[in-house]
Design an enzyme around this catalytic site. Sequence first.
Site, PDB file in Angstrom:
ATOM      1  N   LYS A 123       0.888  -1.176   0.000  1.00 41.56           N
ATOM      2  CA  LYS A 123       0.000   0.000   0.000  1.00 41.56           C
ATOM      3  C   LYS A 123       0.927   1.227   0.000  1.00 41.56           C
ATOM      4  O   LYS A 123       1.500   1.588   1.021  1.00 41.56           O
ATOM      5  CB  LYS A 123      -0.910  -0.069   1.231  1.00 41.56           C
ATOM      6  CG  LYS A 123      -1.341   1.238   1.857  1.00 41.56           C
ATOM      7  CD  LYS A 123      -2.227   2.092   0.996  1.00 41.56           C
ATOM      8  CE  LYS A 123      -2.411   3.474   1.642  1.00 41.56           C
ATOM      9  NZ  LYS A 123      -1.870   4.567   0.856  1.00 41.56           N
ATOM     10  N   GLY A 132       6.477   6.112   7.878  1.00 45.52           N
ATOM     11  CA  GLY A 132       5.641   7.296   7.699  1.00 45.52           C
ATOM     12  C   GLY A 132       5.715   8.176   8.928  1.00 45.52           C
ATOM     13  O   GLY A 132       6.681   8.129   9.692  1.00 45.52           O
ATOM     14  N   GLY A 175       1.873   6.190  12.450  1.00 47.30           N
ATOM     15  CA  GLY A 175       2.556   4.994  12.946  1.00 47.30           C
ATOM     16  C   GLY A 175       1.967   4.512  14.256  1.00 47.30           C
ATOM     17  O   GLY A 175       1.740   3.313  14.457  1.00 47.30           O
ATOM     18  N   GLU A 206       9.060   2.754  11.130  1.00 44.02           N
ATOM     19  CA  GLU A 206      10.143   3.711  10.855  1.00 44.02           C
ATOM     20  C   GLU A 206       9.476   5.068  10.756  1.00 44.02           C
ATOM     21  O   GLU A 206       8.733   5.332   9.815  1.00 44.02           O
ATOM     22  CB  GLU A 206      10.843   3.402   9.522  1.00 44.02           C
ATOM     23  CG  GLU A 206      11.612   2.117   9.484  1.00 44.02           C
ATOM     24  CD  GLU A 206      12.895   2.162  10.290  1.00 44.02           C
ATOM     25  OE1 GLU A 206      13.351   3.263  10.656  1.00 44.02           O
ATOM     26  OE2 GLU A 206      13.416   1.076  10.592  1.00 44.02           O
ATOM     27  N   CYS A 252      13.590  11.678   6.199  1.00 45.45           N
ATOM     28  CA  CYS A 252      13.467  11.448   7.647  1.00 45.45           C
ATOM     29  C   CYS A 252      14.800  11.705   8.324  1.00 45.45           C
ATOM     30  O   CYS A 252      14.851  11.976   9.514  1.00 45.45           O
ATOM     31  CB  CYS A 252      12.972  10.043   7.916  1.00 45.45           C
ATOM     32  SG  CYS A 252      13.885   8.825   7.014  1.00 45.45           S
ATOM     33  N   GLN A 276       2.077  19.583   1.972  1.00 46.21           N
ATOM     34  CA  GLN A 276       3.428  19.834   2.501  1.00 46.21           C
ATOM     35  C   GLN A 276       3.696  21.342   2.560  1.00 46.21           C
ATOM     36  O   GLN A 276       4.235  21.862   3.530  1.00 46.21           O
ATOM     37  CB  GLN A 276       4.476  19.176   1.605  1.00 46.21           C
ATOM     38  CG  GLN A 276       4.768  17.757   1.951  1.00 46.21           C
ATOM     39  CD  GLN A 276       5.387  17.639   3.331  1.00 46.21           C
ATOM     40  OE1 GLN A 276       4.734  17.192   4.260  1.00 46.21           O
ATOM     41  NE2 GLN A 276       6.629  18.064   3.486  1.00 46.21           N
ATOM     42  N   GLU A 316       9.180  17.875  14.161  1.00 50.77           N
ATOM     43  CA  GLU A 316       9.580  17.553  12.791  1.00 50.77           C
ATOM     44  C   GLU A 316       8.792  18.419  11.811  1.00 50.77           C
ATOM     45  O   GLU A 316       7.566  18.445  11.855  1.00 50.77           O
ATOM     46  CB  GLU A 316       9.317  16.082  12.485  1.00 50.77           C
ATOM     47  CG  GLU A 316       9.842  15.699  11.120  1.00 50.77           C
ATOM     48  CD  GLU A 316       9.531  14.259  10.732  1.00 50.77           C
ATOM     49  OE1 GLU A 316       8.382  13.833  10.891  1.00 50.77           O
ATOM     50  OE2 GLU A 316      10.451  13.581  10.253  1.00 50.77           O
TER      51      GLU A 316
END
Length: 495
Positions: free
Chosen positions: A176, A229, A234, A251, A285, A332, A385
């Site tokens: 996916k 992601g 997550g 991750e 990341c 974004q 982040e």
Amino acid sequence: MPDTVEHGLFIDGRWESPPGAARFTTRNPATGELLGSFVSGRAEDAERAVTAAARAFPAWRDTPAPKRGELLLRVAENLKRRKEAIGRVVTKEMGKVIAEGRGDVQEAIDFVEYMAGEGRRLAGETVPSELFRKMCLTVRQPKGVVVCITPWNFPTAIPNWKIAAALVCGNAVVFKPASNTALCAVEVVKAYEEAGVPAGVLNLVTGAGGVVGNALVDDPRVRTISFTGGVETGREVYVRGAKSLKMVHLELGGKNPQIVMDDADLELALEGVLFGAFGTSGQRCTATSRLIVHEKVYDQFLASLLERLATFRVGDPLDEKTDMGPVASADQEKKVLEYIAVARSEGGKLRFGGEKLRGGVFDAGHFIAPTVFETRHGSRISKEEIFGPVLSVLKVRDFEEAVHVANDIEYGLSSSIYTRDVNRAFRAVQELEAGITYVNAPTIGAEVQLPFGGVKNTGNGGREAGSVAIDEFTELKTVFLDFSSHLQKAQIDPR
Ligand code: NDP
């Protein structure tokens, strides 16, 4: 539009478009150009994909691992042959500059080749028994049906990290991908299809995370979820997966520091931060989002950084001379601009950029200027982040404070220190709380033969890539072979 092709789901070895299926499209974030149309998969499509994978699994599990490795070698050949074309799709669909688009595909090739070799290893261990004429060993067995959920920032590399490792271990996969980069996902799956992946062994279900993702995570036939992601997604996947006791490998995010000490090679450190902070428009990341500089070299280093940014070329990512392209999407852009507003409101000192670029080619896309804020440790932009081209610069007194600032956040993915002092370098390796530490190199630049992952909220303890990649996708079976012809009782027999 000639390039706008309708793509289907790939289930049980066939591309299919369920009749009347809703569709979504992807667009070039630099130009707005329409790139492709994809099926908005439904829960029942996810379920059919799992059914196909579960049916294909036994035969794939029983295919000798070296043969599974040979499939991966053919996949790598397909990716190599089409590297330029796929690299351009990466650049068009998510906006990283073309050298990085090719790099994304190269990373996929490197990893698929590396995993092909694993088909001739997949090592267990043999250890002595405490009993007479008894042998003890471990063998690796596949888990069964594995689901791979991936983000858009490395749209060919990350899917291949997961799919190649899962397949060589003998699992069947449902993939996916991020909706933003569905065309890249189609390219990845075609490389496996053309290599002859058996029907049902690899399936692709495009569609919204909240629909397809949830259905896959809830399906009791799925034993492992491999997810890369954002932290919030997550966490949700982890909690959902826990209900059926799935193994969920996560991750997640990062807020990676580059430390520059007073004895550093400043020119080298400057190259490092430019690449680390603004490569992929800061959407890695492992991107450098905090620059922690010793007070003795702070003014000089910041001045050189601003001078270099003045000639930094933002623009068309397909142009070889461009240093930085757009951010990946309207979402974004919105998120990054919101963080810039937060930085201003909390007193951050804007030293470069800080705005959406407008005029000429910029008007059609999501371009944000490379942005530098001087800020204090503890401000939101120094801790959260952002996942965009925004660098926080922080001044510190000494090594101890640098390490404290570097560590005092919720994430722990990558980290870097520039110093010529060998003792400080080794202390940094020991003391920085991160899954990855670079010495005299930027926070980005993973190599596939090494483990990749982080500590704290960056994940839940697993690692991808490297030889340990197979841990995620295999169960260890412990085997005892007794050839003594006696009943022997461990721990109970007299010694
Ligand atoms: P998201 O978490 O939004 O999405 C990641 C994937 O999860 C997408 O395929 C998405 O689908 C899917 N998804 C969304 N909701 C669900 C759900 N409820 N159940 C299952 N799947 C779901 O992250 P982004 O795509 O925005 O990626 C950026 C993030 O990824 C950054 O935060 C970055 O730090 C992290 N990242 C971490 C890396 C690492 O190795 N640690 C490497 C690269 C990125 P859809 O697109 O349809 O929403």
